[in-house]
Design a protein around this motif. Structure first.
Motif, short mmCIF file in Angstrom:
data_model
loop_
_atom_site.label_atom_id
_atom_site.label_comp_id
_atom_site.label_asym_id
_atom_site.label_seq_id
_atom_site.Cartn_x
_atom_site.Cartn_y
_atom_site.Cartn_z
N GLU A 168 0.84 -1.20 0.00
CA GLU A 168 0.00 0.00 0.00
C GLU A 168 0.87 1.25 0.00
O GLU A 168 0.50 2.27 -0.58
N LYS A 169 2.02 1.17 0.65
CA LYS A 169 2.96 2.29 0.60
C LYS A 169 3.52 2.44 -0.81
O LYS A 169 3.63 3.54 -1.34
N THR A 170 3.87 1.30 -1.42
CA THR A 170 4.37 1.34 -2.79
C THR A 170 3.33 1.95 -3.72
O THR A 170 3.66 2.71 -4.63
N GLY A 171 2.05 1.61 -3.44
CA GLY A 171 0.97 2.12 -4.29
C GLY A 171 0.89 3.63 -4.30
O GLY A 171 0.36 4.22 -5.24
N GLU A 172 1.43 4.27 -3.26
CA GLU A 172 1.38 5.73 -3.20
C GLU A 172 2.48 6.37 -4.05
O GLU A 172 2.54 7.59 -4.16
N THR A 173 3.39 5.56 -4.59
CA THR A 173 4.44 6.12 -5.43
C THR A 173 4.25 5.77 -6.90
O THR A 173 5.00 6.25 -7.74
N LEU A 174 3.29 4.90 -7.19
CA LEU A 174 3.06 4.50 -8.58
C LEU A 174 1.87 5.26 -9.14
O LEU A 174 0.89 5.48 -8.43
N THR A 175 1.96 5.62 -10.41
CA THR A 175 0.83 6.31 -11.03
C THR A 175 -0.33 5.33 -11.18
O THR A 175 -0.17 4.13 -11.02
N TYR A 176 -1.49 5.92 -11.52
CA TYR A 176 -2.67 5.06 -11.71
C TYR A 176 -2.43 4.07 -12.84
O TYR A 176 -3.01 3.00 -12.87
N SER B 298 -3.42 14.62 -8.10
CA SER B 298 -2.19 14.38 -8.84
C SER B 298 -2.28 13.07 -9.60
O SER B 298 -3.34 12.46 -9.69
N ALA B 299 -1.16 12.62 -10.14
CA ALA B 299 -1.17 11.43 -10.98
C ALA B 299 -0.93 10.15 -10.20
O ALA B 299 -0.96 9.06 -10.76
N VAL B 300 -0.63 10.28 -8.91
CA VAL B 300 -0.48 9.07 -8.08
C VAL B 300 -1.56 9.10 -7.00
O VAL B 300 -1.96 10.18 -6.55
N PRO B 301 -2.04 7.94 -6.57
CA PRO B 301 -3.05 7.94 -5.51
C PRO B 301 -2.47 8.51 -4.22
O PRO B 301 -1.31 8.22 -3.88
N TYR B 302 -3.27 9.32 -3.53
CA TYR B 302 -2.78 9.81 -2.24
C TYR B 302 -2.79 8.66 -1.23
O TYR B 302 -1.90 8.56 -0.40
N ARG B 303 -3.80 7.82 -1.31
CA ARG B 303 -3.85 6.64 -0.46
C ARG B 303 -4.52 5.55 -1.27
O ARG B 303 -5.57 5.77 -1.88
N MET B 304 -3.90 4.39 -1.28
CA MET B 304 -4.47 3.25 -2.00
C MET B 304 -4.57 2.11 -1.01
O MET B 304 -3.57 1.68 -0.45
N HIS B 305 -5.78 1.66 -0.79
CA HIS B 305 -5.97 0.57 0.16
C HIS B 305 -6.78 -0.51 -0.51
O HIS B 305 -7.77 -0.23 -1.16
N ILE B 306 -6.34 -1.74 -0.36
CA ILE B 306 -7.12 -2.86 -0.86
C ILE B 306 -7.73 -3.57 0.34
O ILE B 306 -7.02 -3.96 1.26
N ARG B 307 -9.04 -3.70 0.30
CA ARG B 307 -9.73 -4.46 1.33
C ARG B 307 -9.61 -5.92 0.92
O ARG B 307 -10.29 -6.39 0.02
N ALA B 308 -8.67 -6.61 1.57
CA ALA B 308 -8.37 -7.96 1.13
C ALA B 308 -9.31 -8.94 1.82
O ALA B 308 -9.37 -8.97 3.04
#
Lengths: 175, 456
Positions: free
Chosen positions: B112-120, B409-419
């Motif tokens: 989820e931290k990585t997801g905040e550095t990758l674009t959509y 912006s072009a990257v998610p501010y927070r990306m969370h997957i409800r697993a």
């Protein structure tokens, strides 16, 4: 239930929301067609309980967000944005509807009451938020780190926690 | 070290990682224990009476000698039937499991931290690795959340939607086939493992032909899909649909009707509807208790309201029901795929929106602007308006949700997957309580957790 001044038993339609943007005493907003409630910390558990009585019997998700780098995001009128936000997604499987709660949590007092007594399934999710953001949950039965090692320093999903090379923190590892 | 030092307890410190672990009963106050077993929702009356009468602050009130009769053992993190690196601490009294605590995080890689550095655009490569047994569903939920934020969720072309359904259902089949394999292996039907993998491989071969990879496809992208279906895809799907029914009948012969198989699974790991709902369990676990809840029917997305299928529910909430449900869901998925083959429209496989769609490959060779456009989309990505959404779909394991918060912006501010597995693993203590240690493996297996998704 003292908060039942507004009609909250019907699933809110677009017209109803425009007239009465308040449910259970907290402001209601619409985010891309999804209903969002903004309770205060004091209202939080009572609102979740009232919603559970209305049929939102399942807590599917509980997420933390750290708004350190984006403090002026849009929230509902009358709500002061704080650094942390806890987002709770509730599901009513019998009426097929969802509702979302966004609770503001200030940095200097990062504590929320636990939802464990209403929805025991939030146990692991609250531990994850504690682990990743350092928010604590009052009266949580087992508030320990869940994903990171027990002796880890810091809370990785905070925005001031830098990604990059960090020393190996596992016990006994050469660093 | 003095005698009163808790660290002298042999066997406790040896594997110690502190407070994450389950503590011996002598160190658990009865108030805590009451809460803990209260969460189980299955407290015997005698237990409840003993706990209610006890002083909540006295440690080890229930039975001071209990520590001598019970033992806490570790199962995992390295154990062939814990499906990865799941570690369970089991409190045993003889062969009976009294308490159980899953300890997770061994596969935590900060996705989820990585997801905040990758674009959509890049996010798909990240989320696809979470639930590695159903990667296409991860990508699908991430793409749908992004599309909702962009406000284009109503504009996705028809063909793209039907292709997504096709891939999602094929992925459900491959994931459940994998479950058949591992479930069989866990319970001693070792040859079943080979059969399950064999059939799954046929589906993965189809994925390889379509997406280029067996797993971790990054094929479903915001706006549509990465490419159109390759020539001959229909024959490949038909071949799989013809191959599977006799193989599934073999499974029935090998497992479903076998007395040994039934003895191992029936009545094992029982969970009630109230417990499952309280714990947030979804997917086959919730359905095994008789609750008819499937997001494909409950909150139809893509075109699931246009196809006919049945939601399979159990009645006992035991491990056998969960096995039977998954087997039946493979057949239901095949039914859906048959209808998709009939209804697959022609048209575009992705939205033609210059902001988010890269130009066609052929244009890049002849147009400088197209080259720049392509370069910008793949390096900078595209900006997504401010806001937050939660989108959920039905993965083979239950409700997989994606919470996205964007700051524009072009990257998610927070990306969370409800697993789904992360939540479902919480059912383990409740299913195991009072069961035999030999059934523990059957119970873990029946949850079908994917640890990549649990730990993310």
């Amino acid at each position: 239930m003292g908060e039942h001044e507004t009609p909250a038993d019907e699933p809110p339609t677009d017209e109803a929301r425009a007239e009465a943007p308040v449910q259970h005493g907290c402001p209601v907003t619409d985010s891309r067609g999804q209903t969002v409630l903004h309770p205060t910390r004091e209202q939080y558990v009572d609102v979740v309980k009232a919603l559970a009585d209305e049929g939102y019997g399942m807590c599917v998700d509980l997420v933390g967000v750290d708004y350190l780098l984006h403090p002026n995001r849009p929230v509902a009128d009358g709500v002061t944005p704080e650094r942390f936000e806890v987002v709770v997604n509730l599901l009513d499987i019998y009426n097929r509807r969802r509702i979302r709660l966004r609770v503001q949590v200030p940095e200097h007092d990062a504590v929320l009451p636990t939802l464990f007594d209403v929805h025991p399934g939030t146990e692991a999710m609250e531990r994850e938020v504690f682990d990743m953001f350092g928010l604590s949950f009052d009266a949580h039965p087992d508030l320990t780190r869940i994903l990171m090692p027990e002796d880890w320093d810091g809370h990785p999903l905070r925005k001031d926690y830098e990604v990059g090379a960090i020393p190996v923190q596992f016990k006994g590892a050469p660093s | 070290m003095t005698v009163s030092d808790p660290l002298v307890r042999p066997g406790y410190v040896a594997t110690g990682e502190g407070g994450q672990e389950m503590r011996p009963r002598s160190e658990v106050t009865s108030a805590e224990l009451l809460r803990e077993v209260g969460a189980v929702l299955r407290l015997s009356e005698a237990d409840a009476a003993a706990l209610a009468d006890s002083d909540p602050d006295v440690v080890g009130e229930i039975d001071p000698d209990l520590d001598d009769q019970t033992m806490i053992i570790n199962m995992g993190p390295q154990h062939p039937s814990t499906h990865g690196v799941l570690r369970l601490m089991l409190e045993l009294q003889g062969e009976t499991v009294l308490r159980c605590k899953p300890i997770i995080g061994y596969l935590h890689t900060g996705m989820e931290k990585t997801g905040e550095t990758l674009t959509y655009m890049q996010g798909g490569t990240n989320v696809t690795r979470m639930d590695y047994a159903s990667p296409l569903n991860n990508e699908l939920v991430f793409s749908m959340a992004t599309e909702k934020l962009l406000g284009i969720d109503g504009d996705i072309p028809e063909r793209a939607q039907w292709m997504r359904m096709l891939l999602s259902e094929m992925n459900r089949m491959s994931s459940h086939l994998l479950f058949m394999a591992t479930n069989g292996m866990d319970l001693g039907a070792v040859s079943m493992m080979i059969y399950g993998w064999r059939e799954r491989e046929e589906v993965l071969r189809f994925f390889q032909k379509v997406t280029g990879l067996r797993m971790n496809h990054n094929f479903v992208r915001p706006g549509g899909l990465a490419a159109d279906l390759p020539p001959g895809w229909r024959d490949d799907v038909l071949r799989i649909l013809e191959m599977l029914p006799p193989r599934l009948e073999e499974y029935d012969t090998l497992m479903t009707g076998q007395p040994i198989w039934r003895e191992r699974l029936q009545g094992v790991g029982v969970i009630t509807p109230a417990e499952a709902l309280a714990l947030g369990a979804t997917g086959p676990i919730l359905r095994s208790t008789g609750v008819e809840w499937d997001l494909r029917r409950g909150e139809p997305y893509l075109h699931y309201e246009d196809v006919e299928f049945d939601i399979v529910v159990g009645s006992y909430g035991d491990a056998f029901d969960r096995y039977a449900i998954r087997l039946a869901e493979i057949r239901e998925s095949m039914r859906i795929v048959h209808q998709i083959l009939d209804k697959m429209p022609s048209g575009d496989y992705r939205i033609q929106d210059k902001k988010i769609t890269p130009p066609p490959r052929a244009r890049i060779d002849e147009s400088m602007e197209a080259l720049i456009h392509h370069f910008k989309i793949f390096t900078e990505g595209f900006k997504v308006p401010e806001g937050e959404v939660y989108v959920a779909i039905e993965s083979p394991r239950g409700e997989i949700g994606c919470y996205l918060a964007s700051d524009g912006s072009a990257v998610p501010y927070r990306m969370h997957i409800r697993a789904p597995s992360f939540v479902n693993v919480q059912c383990l203590p409740h299913m195991m309580r009072g069961g035999l240690v030999a059934d523990a493996v059957a119970v873990i297996s029946s949850i079908d957790p994917v640890l990549g998704e649990v730990d993310r």
